[in-house]
Design an enzyme around this catalytic site. Sequence first.
Site, PDB file in Angstrom:
ATOM      1  CG  ASN A  26      -0.684  14.379   4.339  1.00 16.57           C
ATOM      2  OD1 ASN A  26      -1.370  15.312   4.280  1.00 16.57           O
ATOM      3  ND2 ASN A  26      -0.981  13.113   3.641  1.00 16.57           N
ATOM      4  CE  LYS A  28      -3.754  11.487   5.130  1.00 21.48           C
ATOM      5  NZ  LYS A  28      -4.379  10.365   5.174  1.00 21.48           N
ATOM      6  CG  HIS A 109      -1.085  10.495  -0.125  1.00 20.51           C
ATOM      7  ND1 HIS A 109      -2.300  10.154   0.354  1.00 20.51           N
ATOM      8  CD2 HIS A 109      -0.769  10.529   1.287  1.00 20.51           C
ATOM      9  CE1 HIS A 109      -2.642   9.620   1.292  1.00 20.51           C
ATOM     10  NE2 HIS A 109      -1.439  10.055   1.940  1.00 20.51           N
ATOM     11  CD  GLU A 111      -5.733   9.812   1.868  1.00 20.98           C
ATOM     12  OE1 GLU A 111      -5.406  11.354   1.878  1.00 20.98           O
ATOM     13  OE2 GLU A 111      -5.624   9.201   2.976  1.00 20.98           O
ATOM     14  CD  GLU A 179       1.791   7.573   3.161  1.00 23.77           C
ATOM     15  OE1 GLU A 179       1.697   7.885   4.451  1.00 23.77           O
ATOM     16  OE2 GLU A 179       1.083   8.100   2.117  1.00 23.77           O
ATOM     17  N   GLY A 185      -4.863   5.686   7.553  1.00 24.43           N
ATOM     18  CA  GLY A 185      -6.184   5.996   8.357  1.00 24.43           C
ATOM     19  C   GLY A 185      -6.869   5.035   8.746  1.00 24.43           C
ATOM     20  CB  SER A 223      -2.061   3.550  11.377  1.00 26.74           C
ATOM     21  OG  SER A 223      -3.469   3.663  10.674  1.00 26.74           O
TER      22      SER A 223
END
Length: 265
Positions: A26, A28, A109, A111, A179, A185, A223
């Site tokens: 991904n 991003k 996701h 985010e 996730e 991250g 991560s």
Amino acid sequence: MRTHYKNKKRNWKETVLAPRKIIAGNWKMNGLTQDNLSLAAAISPSSHPQVDVIIAPAMPYLSQCALAKPDGVYLAGQDCSPHSHGAHTGDASAQMLADNGCSHVIIGHSERRQDHSESNGLIRAKMRAARDAKLIPILCVGETEKEREMGRAQKVVEDQLTESMVEGCTPENMIIAYEPVWAIGTGRTANANDIRAMHHFIRDFLIWPLADGAQMSILYGGSMKPSNAEEILSIENVDGGLIGGASLDAQSFNTIIQAAIAAAK
Ligand code: PGA
């Protein structure tokens, strides 16, 4: 759907066919043309028939990356509109992604849930749109740190799955990515026991007769990197990874692909 699932639950350990292993990068909102084309070209396609490699560049670069990537590497969008077309400024439909070479799309996701207040209902509508365009959604679920501390991690993930999966899901037309939000991250990975417990929980949830949930791929994300990939990929019911930061470096990403191939043998 949940009622249906509960009524028909059965034991996943009876099934013999293993889920496909999937390593998805991904990217991003990173990289400009040259970075992205070089990165796409440097990804190693899988050399194992049970392992798939996917990259998800930012939307403007999809069609260029479709040409730059090696054959055998799949292309994914990072999101899609719930609508098929029309007056939705700034959005792109699932069909547009497919038209630009995508076979997969990341949906839900964390985010996007955070930055764009995406609800499970909206995510469900996007799942339908992806299905209609014949894209394979990678449905992301996961709890925040606060939810985990409150002991609500499994309930949160169960609600996300219940409220956003659509009828007729099969191992061929859907992938799940667990996730934990606090591991994305941050350099912090969930510990092996917590990953094992959550993936087992998701596997149990998926068992229903319309889709053989025992064979649906459940990825871990948060991560994942070359130094921990082997350990994470060896955990029961972890069928691959959704990788952010480490997917921006071809060598790191290719090392993780090799770890998945080793785990598939
Ligand atoms: P990360 O991101 O690997 O940088 O933690 C994972 C993701 O957001 O999919």
